[in-house]
Motif scaffolding. Structure first.
Motif, PDB file in Angstrom:
ATOM      1  N   ASP A   3      55.210  32.230  29.013  1.00  0.00           N
ATOM      2  CA  ASP A   3      54.738  31.468  27.855  1.00  0.00           C
ATOM      3  C   ASP A   3      53.301  31.815  27.520  1.00  0.00           C
ATOM      4  OD1 ASP A   3      57.221  30.156  27.795  1.00  0.00           O
ATOM      5  OD2 ASP A   3      56.499  28.691  29.283  1.00  0.00           O
ATOM      6  N   SER A   4      52.963  33.082  27.674  1.00  0.00           N
ATOM      7  CA  SER A   4      51.583  33.494  27.402  1.00  0.00           C
ATOM      8  C   SER A   4      51.602  34.948  26.942  1.00  0.00           C
ATOM      9  CB  SER A   4      50.729  33.349  28.670  1.00  0.00           C
ATOM     10  OG  SER A   4      49.449  33.941  28.480  1.00  0.00           O
ATOM     11  N   SER A   5      50.539  35.345  26.300  1.00  0.00           N
ATOM     12  CA  SER A   5      50.393  36.741  25.885  1.00  0.00           C
ATOM     13  C   SER A   5      49.633  37.540  26.933  1.00  0.00           C
ATOM     14  CB  SER A   5      49.656  36.809  24.543  1.00  0.00           C
ATOM     15  OG  SER A   5      48.348  36.255  24.676  1.00  0.00           O
ATOM     16  N   GLN A   6      49.374  36.926  28.064  1.00  0.00           N
ATOM     17  CA  GLN A   6      48.585  37.588  29.105  1.00  0.00           C
ATOM     18  C   GLN A   6      49.495  38.080  30.244  1.00  0.00           C
ATOM     19  OE1 GLN A   6      46.000  34.283  29.937  1.00  0.00           O
ATOM     20  NE2 GLN A   6      44.394  35.046  28.550  1.00  0.00           N
ATOM     21  N   VAL A   7      48.944  38.936  31.099  1.00  0.00           N
ATOM     22  CA  VAL A   7      49.663  39.415  32.276  1.00  0.00           C
ATOM     23  C   VAL A   7      48.799  39.165  33.502  1.00  0.00           C
ATOM     24  CG1 VAL A   7      50.939  41.179  30.990  1.00  0.00           C
ATOM     25  CG2 VAL A   7      48.771  41.763  32.072  1.00  0.00           C
ATOM     26  N   LEU A   8      49.465  39.084  34.641  1.00  0.00           N
ATOM     27  CA  LEU A   8      48.765  38.842  35.894  1.00  0.00           C
ATOM     28  C   LEU A   8      48.748  40.138  36.706  1.00  0.00           C
ATOM     29  CD1 LEU A   8      47.457  36.770  37.852  1.00  0.00           C
ATOM     30  CD2 LEU A   8      49.746  36.471  38.848  1.00  0.00           C
ATOM     31  N   LEU A   9      47.562  40.551  37.095  1.00  0.00           N
ATOM     32  CA  LEU A   9      47.390  41.722  37.955  1.00  0.00           C
ATOM     33  C   LEU A   9      47.095  41.230  39.360  1.00  0.00           C
ATOM     34  CD1 LEU A   9      46.756  44.887  38.218  1.00  0.00           C
ATOM     35  CD2 LEU A   9      44.371  44.200  37.970  1.00  0.00           C
ATOM     36  N   SER A  10      47.858  41.692  40.330  1.00  0.00           N
ATOM     37  CA  SER A  10      47.598  41.337  41.724  1.00  0.00           C
ATOM     38  C   SER A  10      47.451  42.617  42.531  1.00  0.00           C
ATOM     39  CB  SER A  10      48.715  40.454  42.288  1.00  0.00           C
ATOM     40  OG  SER A  10      49.953  41.128  42.233  1.00  0.00           O
ATOM     41  N   VAL A  11      46.505  42.595  43.472  1.00  0.00           N
ATOM     42  CA  VAL A  11      46.184  43.773  44.261  1.00  0.00           C
ATOM     43  C   VAL A  11      46.172  43.374  45.732  1.00  0.00           C
ATOM     44  CG1 VAL A  11      44.559  45.652  44.644  1.00  0.00           C
ATOM     45  CG2 VAL A  11      44.755  44.630  42.364  1.00  0.00           C
ATOM     46  N   ALA A  12      47.069  43.996  46.532  1.00  0.00           N
ATOM     47  CA  ALA A  12      47.140  43.693  47.959  1.00  0.00           C
ATOM     48  C   ALA A  12      46.659  44.905  48.753  1.00  0.00           C
ATOM     49  CB  ALA A  12      48.570  43.330  48.351  1.00  0.00           C
ATOM     50  N   ASP A  13      45.754  44.664  49.676  1.00  0.00           N
ATOM     51  CA  ASP A  13      45.248  45.742  50.545  1.00  0.00           C
ATOM     52  C   ASP A  13      46.330  46.071  51.587  1.00  0.00           C
ATOM     53  OD1 ASP A  13      43.947  47.457  52.226  1.00  0.00           O
ATOM     54  OD2 ASP A  13      42.159  46.217  52.492  1.00  0.00           O
ATOM     55  N   VAL A  14      46.881  47.276  51.493  1.00  0.00           N
ATOM     56  CA  VAL A  14      47.944  47.694  52.419  1.00  0.00           C
ATOM     57  C   VAL A  14      47.471  48.864  53.274  1.00  0.00           C
ATOM     58  CG1 VAL A  14      49.832  46.845  50.964  1.00  0.00           C
ATOM     59  CG2 VAL A  14      48.949  49.180  50.631  1.00  0.00           C
TER      60      VAL A  14
END
Length: 602
Positions: free
Chosen positions: A130-141
């Motif tokens: 319900d938004s025009s935005q996106v979620l960026l997630s970054v995991a240290d692997v």
């Protein structure tokens, strides 16, 4: 008033006042505050990104991961922060998510921290509902990647020698042969030295596997030193691998030609000739090496390894302790042998063989006395093949029994047919070659008896030819079979007489009736370019003829090519002759035309 107030308290559900807009706004604000607090304090690095790919807000975990304050990340291009533009496929997937055309994607990127260290990060991009935005997630692997790298190293390296193992070798070989995997231009050629140690099994068997493993480790070190000393270490153009057991491979990418591979193979042999000292045991070792060098274009990993394996086999067969270069002609011959061997039995069943007949002529009168049946193979791929191309293979795999039976039956049937077609002429005898394996692996006596009965050919019109070496070893069953055939009336001839054991004693104890002098004796009777024949040749032949006659045997001279040879052989006393002077091997119809009142001249 109908009742009194009971003071403050929750109203019944049926009369609970509706939630006001102010209360809703208050609850939403509280939830957003909670979400923002969770977002900011989360250990997972995250950022909210707008449809243009710019950071709207970033949490502390992402700021720490990238070495920048959260506020400093706002309005930054997210793709640059986590290196999403490095390859076209990743960039396209990212843009698809930003545009709402994809539900999300995940990739692994290598990110460089401002303090200089690098880390591996798993980046995920998903739309915010319900938004025009996106979620960026970054995991240290990074830890996981390091563990994976260690596990891969263990999987791809030999624990004894610490060299790359078979899996890594073939992975590297496939990449070297893949034109799409090359980032810089090269020579377009590839080379391989494929080797194994001569006599390594004896080391394991006598000193134990512990000594064997230590020997392999030293060999690996010497091979690596040879490759490095040759200069291949200047780039990624070499790989020394242990393929298993005592087999090693030296892969040379961007080869400059066979000379380079020959130099490398020579240096390896020299290095391995140096003695090995193992806890007081001084060992001398050698190796056999197959060397292959060719263009990358048109070469497959399977084809290269097959060529290397074949060439290594040649090096072993040629005497070991050497390197051998792949020879296309020698390989073609080997491939032809394999192709012929695999199709021999079906060829007999499908009727690909046929017989030609070479006349046997009386030396005294030039009359046609008999014929030798010679088998030919009309191969669908290689054309018409003479016996020297396939009889040896047939003897090796046992198909000579089936093929020999067909030849015998066909020749006897044809000899009987000539007899019926020319009742006014003396019948021709037919001579058929018999391999010693036919005597051992089949009931030759019963087979011959059955064929003679089936065709109606008299036993005296069949002559069976065996080589001198085969007859010399006759004892037990073979000797009994030859004696039974002779008792039946079948003639037994010794083919190529004089080239085998040259032991004349067996002539008195075997049921032999004919000697066929090898062509090497007859060729000595020729006058070539003014040279005179060696008198010793004539004396030897004359002595053999006289001996045969005293034993009651007749003599046939093979390879008679000139009238001069025929005259001398006739004077010496040879009974029959065979060779190009009279005729080459011809189809049965041509022999039928030769049977007539006019004798052949010789």
């Amino acid at each position: 008033m109908s009742g009194t107030s009971e003071g403050p308290g929750p109203a019944p559900a049926s009369v609970r006042p509706p939630v006001t807009e102010r209360q809703t706004v208050g609850r939403t604000a509280a939830e957003l505050h909670d979400y923002r607090a969770a977002f900011n304090t989360a250990r997972l690095a995250m950022a909210v990104i707008d449809r243009e790919g710019l950071v709207v807000t970033a949490n502390d975990a992402l700021a720490g991961l990238l070495g920048a304050p959260p506020a400093g990340l706002t309005r930054r291009t997210a793709a640059d922060l986590v290196d999403l533009t490095a390859d076209a496929r990743t960039w396209h997937a990212y843009r698809e998510v930003l545009g709402g055309r994809r539900a999300g994607f995940r990739c692994t990127r290598r990110i460089k921290h401002p303090d200089g260290h690098s880390l591996w990060a798993e980046v995920s991009v998903t739309p915010v509902p319900d938004s025009s935005q996106v979620l960026l997630s970054v995991a240290d692997v990074s830890d996981r990647r390091e563990l994976q790298a260690k596990l891969r190293h263990l999987q791809m390296h030999d624990p004894v020698t610490r060299l790359p193992n078979r899996s890594l070798f073939f992975e590297r070989l496939s990449a070297a042969l893949d034109p799409t995997a090359r980032t810089v231009p090269g020579t377009g050629r590839i080379g391989l030295c494929y080797l194994d140690l001569d006599g390594f099994k004896a080391v394991n068997d006598t000193l134990g596997h512990g000594f064997g493993d230590r020997l392999l480790s030293i060999v690996a070190a010497r091979l690596t030193h040879c490759a490095d000393r040759a200069g291949y270490g200047r780039s990624s153009g070499h790989l020394v691998a242990r393929l298993g057991g005592d087999e090693f491979a030296l892969l040379v990418e961007d080869s400059t030609g066979t000379e380079q591979l020959a130099d490398l193979a020579g240096s390896v042999l020299e290095a391995l000739r140096e003695p090995f000292d193992l806890s007081g045991h001084r060992l001398s070792m050698s190796a056999s090496i197959g060397v292959v060098e060719r263009l990358v274009a048109g070469t497959s990993a399977t084809g290269l390894m097959q060529a290397a394996d074949t060439t290594l086999y040649w090096a072993k067969a040629d005497g070991k302790a050497r390197w051998t270069l792949f020879d296309p002609e020698r390989n073609a011959h080997r491939m032809t042998r394999q192709a012929l061997s695999s199709t021999l039995r079906p060829a007999v069943e499908s009727g690909e063989f046929m017989l030609e007949y070479q006349p046997l002529v009386g030396m005294a009168d030039g009359a046609l006395k008999g014929v030798e049946a010679l088998v030919r193979w009309d191969h669908p791929q290689f054309g018409r093949l003479t016996p020297n191309r396939f009889i040896g293979l047939a003897e090796e795999d046992g198909s000579i029994v089936q093929l020999g039976g067909w030849v015998l039956r066909t020749a006897c049937r044809q000899a009987r047919q000539w007899q019926l077609d020319h009742p006014d002429r003396p019948p021709l005898f037919v001579s058929v070659n018999v391999a010693v394996r036919q005597v051992w692996d089949s009931d030759l006596v019963a087979e011959v008896a059955g064929i003679l009965a089936e065709t109606g050919l008299a036993p005296g019109l069949l002559q069976l030819e065996l080589t001198e070496s085969a007859v010399m070893g006759s004892a037990g069953r073979p000797l009994q079979a030859l004696q039974a055939l002779s008792d039946m009336g079948v003639q037994i001839a010794i083919d190529d007489f004089g080239t085998g054991y040259s032991n004349l004693a067996y002539l008195s104890r075997l049921p032999v009736s004919v000697l066929k002098l090898d062509g090497s004796f007859v060729r000595g009777f020729r006058y070539d370019e003014g040279t005179h024949p060696n008198p010793a040749d004539e004396m030897i032949v004359e002595a053999l003829v006289q001996l045969a006659h005293r034993l009651g045997l007749t003599v046939t001279a093979e390879c008679v090519e000139t009238s001069g040879q025929a005259a001398r052989l006739r004077r010496i006393g040879c009974d029959t002759g065979q060779g190009y002077l009279y005729s080459r091997a011809v189809p049965a119809a041509d022999i039928g035309a030769m049977i007539g009142p006019v004798p052949l001249q010789g």
